[in-house]
Design a protein around this motif. Structure first.
Motif, PDB file in Angstrom:
ATOM      1  N   HIS A 161      45.797  31.768  43.595  1.00 39.52           N
ATOM      2  CA  HIS A 161      44.767  32.794  43.457  1.00 39.52           C
ATOM      3  C   HIS A 161      45.496  34.126  43.361  1.00 39.52           C
ATOM      4  O   HIS A 161      46.206  34.500  44.297  1.00 39.52           O
ATOM      5  CB  HIS A 161      43.844  32.840  44.677  1.00 39.52           C
ATOM      6  N   GLN A 162      45.337  34.830  42.271  1.00 35.14           N
ATOM      7  CA  GLN A 162      45.961  36.141  42.124  1.00 35.14           C
ATOM      8  C   GLN A 162      44.853  37.179  42.066  1.00 35.14           C
ATOM      9  O   GLN A 162      43.974  37.095  41.203  1.00 35.14           O
ATOM     10  CB  GLN A 162      46.820  36.193  40.868  1.00 35.14           C
ATOM     11  N   VAL A 163      44.881  38.128  42.996  1.00 37.53           N
ATOM     12  CA  VAL A 163      43.816  39.118  43.087  1.00 37.53           C
ATOM     13  C   VAL A 163      44.401  40.511  43.284  1.00 37.53           C
ATOM     14  O   VAL A 163      45.523  40.667  43.775  1.00 37.53           O
ATOM     15  CB  VAL A 163      42.824  38.797  44.229  1.00 37.53           C
ATOM     16  N   ASP A 164      43.626  41.515  42.912  1.00 34.93           N
ATOM     17  CA  ASP A 164      43.984  42.914  43.158  1.00 34.93           C
ATOM     18  C   ASP A 164      43.389  43.313  44.503  1.00 34.93           C
ATOM     19  O   ASP A 164      42.167  43.269  44.687  1.00 34.93           O
ATOM     20  CB  ASP A 164      43.438  43.822  42.060  1.00 34.93           C
ATOM     21  N   VAL A 165      44.249  43.683  45.437  1.00 37.15           N
ATOM     22  CA  VAL A 165      43.815  44.073  46.776  1.00 37.15           C
ATOM     23  C   VAL A 165      44.000  45.583  46.917  1.00 37.15           C
ATOM     24  O   VAL A 165      45.086  46.105  46.664  1.00 37.15           O
ATOM     25  CB  VAL A 165      44.621  43.319  47.861  1.00 37.15           C
ATOM     26  N   LYS A 184      48.666  43.672  43.290  1.00 36.04           N
ATOM     27  CA  LYS A 184      48.334  42.303  42.895  1.00 36.04           C
ATOM     28  C   LYS A 184      49.046  41.375  43.883  1.00 36.04           C
ATOM     29  O   LYS A 184      50.253  41.445  44.049  1.00 36.04           O
ATOM     30  CB  LYS A 184      48.814  42.039  41.474  1.00 36.04           C
ATOM     31  N   TYR A 211      48.143  34.434  46.288  1.00 38.70           N
ATOM     32  CA  TYR A 211      47.967  33.529  47.417  1.00 38.70           C
ATOM     33  C   TYR A 211      48.092  32.116  46.870  1.00 38.70           C
ATOM     34  O   TYR A 211      47.386  31.760  45.921  1.00 38.70           O
ATOM     35  CB  TYR A 211      46.582  33.700  48.037  1.00 38.70           C
ATOM     36  N   GLY A 241      42.337  41.074  52.203  1.00 38.55           N
ATOM     37  CA  GLY A 241      42.224  40.716  50.795  1.00 38.55           C
ATOM     38  C   GLY A 241      41.821  39.269  50.628  1.00 38.55           C
ATOM     39  O   GLY A 241      40.976  38.936  49.799  1.00 38.55           O
ATOM     40  N   ARG A 284      38.131  38.972  51.608  1.00 37.16           N
ATOM     41  CA  ARG A 284      37.281  39.599  50.586  1.00 37.16           C
ATOM     42  C   ARG A 284      37.093  38.694  49.376  1.00 37.16           C
ATOM     43  O   ARG A 284      36.019  38.632  48.797  1.00 37.16           O
ATOM     44  CB  ARG A 284      37.894  40.929  50.156  1.00 37.16           C
ATOM     45  N   TYR A 285      38.155  37.997  48.988  1.00 36.85           N
ATOM     46  CA  TYR A 285      38.099  37.148  47.794  1.00 36.85           C
ATOM     47  C   TYR A 285      37.968  35.665  48.132  1.00 36.85           C
ATOM     48  O   TYR A 285      38.211  34.815  47.283  1.00 36.85           O
ATOM     49  CB  TYR A 285      39.328  37.406  46.913  1.00 36.85           C
ATOM     50  N   THR A 286      37.598  35.366  49.369  1.00 32.25           N
ATOM     51  CA  THR A 286      37.390  34.000  49.875  1.00 32.25           C
ATOM     52  C   THR A 286      38.513  33.034  49.485  1.00 32.25           C
ATOM     53  O   THR A 286      38.287  31.975  48.910  1.00 32.25           O
ATOM     54  CB  THR A 286      36.011  33.422  49.455  1.00 32.25           C
ATOM     55  N   ILE A 287      39.727  33.433  49.808  1.00 29.56           N
ATOM     56  CA  ILE A 287      40.896  32.590  49.573  1.00 29.56           C
ATOM     57  C   ILE A 287      40.943  31.531  50.676  1.00 29.56           C
ATOM     58  O   ILE A 287      41.015  31.870  51.857  1.00 29.56           O
ATOM     59  CB  ILE A 287      42.203  33.424  49.591  1.00 29.56           C
TER      60      ILE A 287
END
Length: 106
Positions: free
Chosen positions: A14-18, A3, A6, A27, A30-33
């Protein structure tokens, strides 16, 4: 998988699983941060994935190599905690990593 949080320069989080094996830059793409461009695709040939690593995380990352250090010369507002996110590989040891984007990329 790790996790990654960003934080944009305006404070938007923005918190994402990479997935393991990707870079922190991949990452973000991929998640358009917003705020991480990665114009060179992760080849450490630009500085458009410049980030600030939050306190307590720098020593947990692989050491910066000379090429990355040289490329940071092209980034704006470089600080002691600056890294190129294309050079930070994701694995479970960096689960919870927090990076902030600068106000602008080159």
């Amino acid at each position: 998988m790790a996790k990654i949080k960003y934080i944009e320069c305006d404070g938007t989080e923005h918190q994402v699983d990479v997935p393991n094996g990707l870079s922190v830059m991949e990452g973000a793409i991929r998640y358009t941060i917003p705020g991480i461009d990665g114009d060179c695709g992760g080849a450490c040939a630009c500085a458009t994935c410049h980030v600030y690593v939050e306190n307590g995380w720098m020593e947990k990352l692989a050491p910066m190599e000379d090429l990355e250090r040289d490329m940071l010369d092209f980034a704006f507002d470089v600080k002691e905690n600056s890294r190129l996110s294309c050079q930070i590989k994701v694995d479970e040891t960096i689960d919870g990593l927090v990076v902030r984007t600068p106000a602008r990329q080159y």
